[in-house]
Design a protein around this motif. Structure first.
Motif, PDB file in Angstrom:
ATOM      1  N   ALA A  51      14.489  -4.369   7.120  1.00  0.00           N
ATOM      2  CA  ALA A  51      15.586  -5.238   6.695  1.00  0.00           C
ATOM      3  C   ALA A  51      16.930  -4.770   7.230  1.00  0.00           C
ATOM      4  CB  ALA A  51      15.627  -5.302   5.176  1.00  0.00           C
ATOM      5  N   ALA A  52      17.033  -3.562   7.743  1.00  0.00           N
ATOM      6  CA  ALA A  52      18.334  -3.036   8.164  1.00  0.00           C
ATOM      7  C   ALA A  52      18.779  -3.578   9.515  1.00  0.00           C
ATOM      8  CB  ALA A  52      18.267  -1.519   8.223  1.00  0.00           C
ATOM      9  N   SER A  53      17.936  -4.282  10.229  1.00  0.00           N
ATOM     10  CA  SER A  53      18.301  -4.723  11.568  1.00  0.00           C
ATOM     11  C   SER A  53      18.653  -6.208  11.625  1.00  0.00           C
ATOM     12  CB  SER A  53      17.149  -4.420  12.524  1.00  0.00           C
ATOM     13  OG  SER A  53      16.008  -5.130  12.109  1.00  0.00           O
ATOM     14  N   LEU A  54      19.436  -6.693  10.662  1.00  0.00           N
ATOM     15  CA  LEU A  54      19.871  -8.079  10.693  1.00  0.00           C
ATOM     16  C   LEU A  54      21.013  -8.221  11.695  1.00  0.00           C
ATOM     17  CD1 LEU A  54      19.882  -8.861   6.875  1.00  0.00           C
ATOM     18  CD2 LEU A  54      18.213  -9.583   8.568  1.00  0.00           C
ATOM     19  N   PRO A  55      20.976  -9.210  12.553  1.00  0.00           N
ATOM     20  CA  PRO A  55      22.030  -9.366  13.553  1.00  0.00           C
ATOM     21  C   PRO A  55      23.342  -9.846  12.933  1.00  0.00           C
ATOM     22  CG  PRO A  55      20.464 -11.169  13.695  1.00  0.00           C
ATOM     23  CD  PRO A  55      19.916 -10.194  12.708  1.00  0.00           C
ATOM     24  N   VAL A  57      25.449  -8.552  10.920  1.00  0.00           N
ATOM     25  CA  VAL A  57      25.758  -8.203   9.540  1.00  0.00           C
ATOM     26  C   VAL A  57      26.243  -6.768   9.544  1.00  0.00           C
ATOM     27  CG1 VAL A  57      24.827  -7.874   7.219  1.00  0.00           C
ATOM     28  CG2 VAL A  57      24.046  -9.777   8.608  1.00  0.00           C
ATOM     29  N   LEU A  58      27.520  -6.572   9.166  1.00  0.00           N
ATOM     30  CA  LEU A  58      28.089  -5.238   9.167  1.00  0.00           C
ATOM     31  C   LEU A  58      27.992  -4.590   7.792  1.00  0.00           C
ATOM     32  CD1 LEU A  58      31.233  -5.891  11.338  1.00  0.00           C
ATOM     33  CD2 LEU A  58      29.049  -4.955  12.048  1.00  0.00           C
ATOM     34  N   GLU A  59      28.353  -5.350   6.754  1.00  0.00           N
ATOM     35  CA  GLU A  59      28.328  -4.792   5.412  1.00  0.00           C
ATOM     36  C   GLU A  59      28.200  -5.946   4.432  1.00  0.00           C
ATOM     37  OE1 GLU A  59      31.093  -2.066   2.514  1.00  0.00           O
ATOM     38  OE2 GLU A  59      31.499  -2.127   4.635  1.00  0.00           O
ATOM     39  N   ALA A  60      27.411  -5.771   3.404  1.00  0.00           N
ATOM     40  CA  ALA A  60      27.242  -6.818   2.407  1.00  0.00           C
ATOM     41  C   ALA A  60      28.474  -6.894   1.523  1.00  0.00           C
ATOM     42  CB  ALA A  60      26.011  -6.534   1.556  1.00  0.00           C
TER      43      ALA A  60
END
Length: 64
Positions: A51-55, A57-60
């Protein structure tokens, strides 16, 4: 048991031992094949890594 037979094991015991070795070797080879087909285990971090490799997306951020 015949008196002319030599050795500590009978023919049936040797035959059973050969079958046991063949079956154990087949199970080991099958296990290695299954391990090679599946990827390496990431352990408890496997889901996080996927899940950490979403394009893009820097920070939720919370919605508010």
């Amino acid at each position: 048991m015949r008196e002319t037979e030599r050795g500590a094991f009978s023919h049936e015991e040797r035959k059973a031992a050969v079958w046991a070795l063949l079956i154990a070797a087949m199970v080991a080879i099958l296990g290695l094949m299954i391990q090679q087909m599946t990827g390496p285990s990431l352990g408890p971090w496997g889901a996080e890594q996927a899940a950490a490799s979403l394009p893009d997306v820097l920070e939720a951020q919370p919605v508010a």
